[in-house]
Scaffold this active site. Structure first.
Site, PDB file in Angstrom:
ATOM      1  N   LYS A 147      56.935  42.767  32.980  1.00  0.00           N
ATOM      2  CA  LYS A 147      58.330  42.567  33.463  1.00  0.00           C
ATOM      3  C   LYS A 147      58.419  41.825  34.573  1.00  0.00           C
ATOM      4  CE  LYS A 147      58.809  47.599  32.267  1.00  0.00           C
ATOM      5  NZ  LYS A 147      59.037  48.676  32.969  1.00  0.00           N
ATOM      6  N   ARG A 202      39.787  40.941  38.917  1.00  0.00           N
ATOM      7  CA  ARG A 202      39.565  40.099  38.369  1.00  0.00           C
ATOM      8  C   ARG A 202      40.814  39.242  38.298  1.00  0.00           C
ATOM      9  NH1 ARG A 202      35.591  38.585  33.317  1.00  0.00           N
ATOM     10  NH2 ARG A 202      34.208  38.747  34.822  1.00  0.00           N
ATOM     11  N   HIS A 215      31.915  34.846  41.515  1.00  0.00           N
ATOM     12  CA  HIS A 215      31.576  36.164  40.750  1.00  0.00           C
ATOM     13  C   HIS A 215      30.396  36.896  41.485  1.00  0.00           C
ATOM     14  CE1 HIS A 215      31.502  39.076  37.611  1.00  0.00           C
ATOM     15  NE2 HIS A 215      31.611  38.222  36.474  1.00  0.00           N
ATOM     16  N   ARG A 265      31.729  42.722  29.958  1.00  0.00           N
ATOM     17  CA  ARG A 265      30.433  43.451  30.905  1.00  0.00           C
ATOM     18  C   ARG A 265      30.904  43.968  32.169  1.00  0.00           C
ATOM     19  NH1 ARG A 265      28.514  39.940  27.071  1.00  0.00           N
ATOM     20  NH2 ARG A 265      30.446  38.896  27.433  1.00  0.00           N
ATOM     21  N   THR A 266      31.781  42.865  32.877  1.00  0.00           N
ATOM     22  CA  THR A 266      31.921  43.458  34.168  1.00  0.00           C
ATOM     23  C   THR A 266      32.990  44.619  34.232  1.00  0.00           C
ATOM     24  OG1 THR A 266      32.062  41.051  34.677  1.00  0.00           O
ATOM     25  CG2 THR A 266      32.886  42.572  36.541  1.00  0.00           C
TER      26      THR A 266
HETATM   27  N1   CP Z   1      29.291  37.973  32.826  1.00  0.00           N
HETATM   28  C1   CP Z   1      30.832  38.054  32.790  1.00  0.00           C
HETATM   29  O1   CP Z   1      31.397  38.411  33.861  1.00  0.00           O
HETATM   30  O2   CP Z   1      31.001  38.772  31.478  1.00  0.00           O
HETATM   31  P1   CP Z   1      32.612  39.407  31.093  1.00  0.00           P
HETATM   32  O3   CP Z   1      33.368  38.310  31.056  1.00  0.00           O
HETATM   33  O4   CP Z   1      32.348  39.957  29.942  1.00  0.00           O
HETATM   34  O5   CP Z   1      32.828  40.442  32.379  1.00  0.00           O
END
Ligand code: CP
Length: 304
Positions: A83, A105, A133, A55-56
């Site tokens: 590497k 992320r 998040h 999603r993100t």
């Molecule tokens: N909610 C969320 O962060 O989903 P993803 O890990 O699929 O990005």
């Protein structure tokens, strides 16, 4: 607005509301035939995902494309990271291309904060370890506001694996700033050591869910568990799974949320996930408008 979005912790109520209002305008744009605007034409965004994401990652990419930026999706498994190239050298390399934004992320808490000290462009936290998040919390707040009108005074129950959840942490910070009443419902092993005093905690889901306006089920994060936090998945579902019977104890107009990905049959039953009280797919949809707002407002340019 600031240069970087590192967490909800760094935002005040006014800044959060500004993001939600801007997202609302972008949601209108997304409902037009032509969903693209030239707001960030000429800007370059690098998406650096060191942890898996559906999603993100995809909604950031769509948001970037809707704003007319140039998008670089950096693929970790086929890069020189394998590497042994360091994170800082990887980011400096991207910076040399003139990246205006680094969306990152990472499995380690605090990585976006550290990068922000070295990177000229804007750093946007797309999830760091078990810390924060922020864009998830913003899209959740947007969805709650859209469905319920007002966040202040709502009873919001957050259920499940709270200790490992950056979503719970960011949502708690965000929803408290917006005046909601928060309850945590979880076994003692899945509650964090520090819980803000204004949050009520329940070990019993049937008690905790009573009269809740919003129910937020959390994924059991098996990948972050190095020991047994509960006897079995079957037992967990029996004690903490969100089922239709349990949902009936909440307010009759309660909405059900989940950040995804869901473990159906562990933290939530399919009957609830697919029910008409579920807004889980609305959360996904709203992720695009909210991430457009974040890219538009942050970045240290003249947008906000
Ligand atoms: N909610 C969320 O962060 O989903 P993803 O890990 O699929 O990005």
């Amino acid at each position: 607005m600031k240069k970087d979005l590192l967490g909800i912790k760094q935002l005040n109520e006014e800044e959060i509301l500004n993001i939600l209002t801007t997202a609302s305008s972008f949601k209108d744009v997304l409902q037009r035939d032509i969903k693209k605007v030239p707001a960030l034409r000429g800007k370059t965004v690098v998406n650096l995902f060191f942890e898996p994401s559906t999603r993100t990652r995809t909604s950031f990419e769509l948001a970037e494309k809707r704003l007319s930026t140039d998008v670089l999706n950096f693929s970790i498994p086929t890069s020189s990271v394998v590497k042994g190239e360091s994170l800082l050298d990887t980011v400096k390399t991207m910076q040399s291309y003139g990246a205006d934004y680094i969306v990152i992320r990472h499995q380690c808490s605090g990585v976006p904060h550290r990068l922000s000290r070295f990177v000229k462009g804007s750093v946007i936290n797309a999830g760091d370890g078990i810390n924060e998040h922020p864009t998830q919390a913003l899209l959740d707040a947007f969805t709650i506001k859209e469905k319920k009108g007002e966040i202040k005074g709502l009873n919001i129950a957050i259920i499940g694996d709270i200790v490992h959840s950056r979503v719970a942490r960011s949502n708690t910070l965000c929803l408290l700033k917006l005046g909601a009443n928060i309850r945590y419902i979880a076994p003692a092993t899945l509650l964090p050591n520090y819980i803000p005093q204004e949050i009520k905690t329940f070990y019993n889901i049937d008690e905790g869910i009573k009269d809740a306006d919003v129910i937020m089920a959390l994924r059991v994060q098996k990948e972050r568990m190095d020991k047994a936090f509960f006897p079995s998945e079957r037992e967990y579902f029996k004690l903490y799974g969100l089922t239709p019977d349990r949902l009936q104890k909440a307010d009759s107009q309660a909405i059900v949320m989940h950040p995804g990905p869901m473990n159906r049959g562990i933290e939530i039953s399919s009957d609830v996930a697919d029910s008409n009280q579920s807004v889980i797919l609305d959360q996904v949809t709203n992720g695009i408008a909210v991430r457009m707002a974040v890219l538009y407002l942050f970045g240290g340019n003249d947008n906000g």
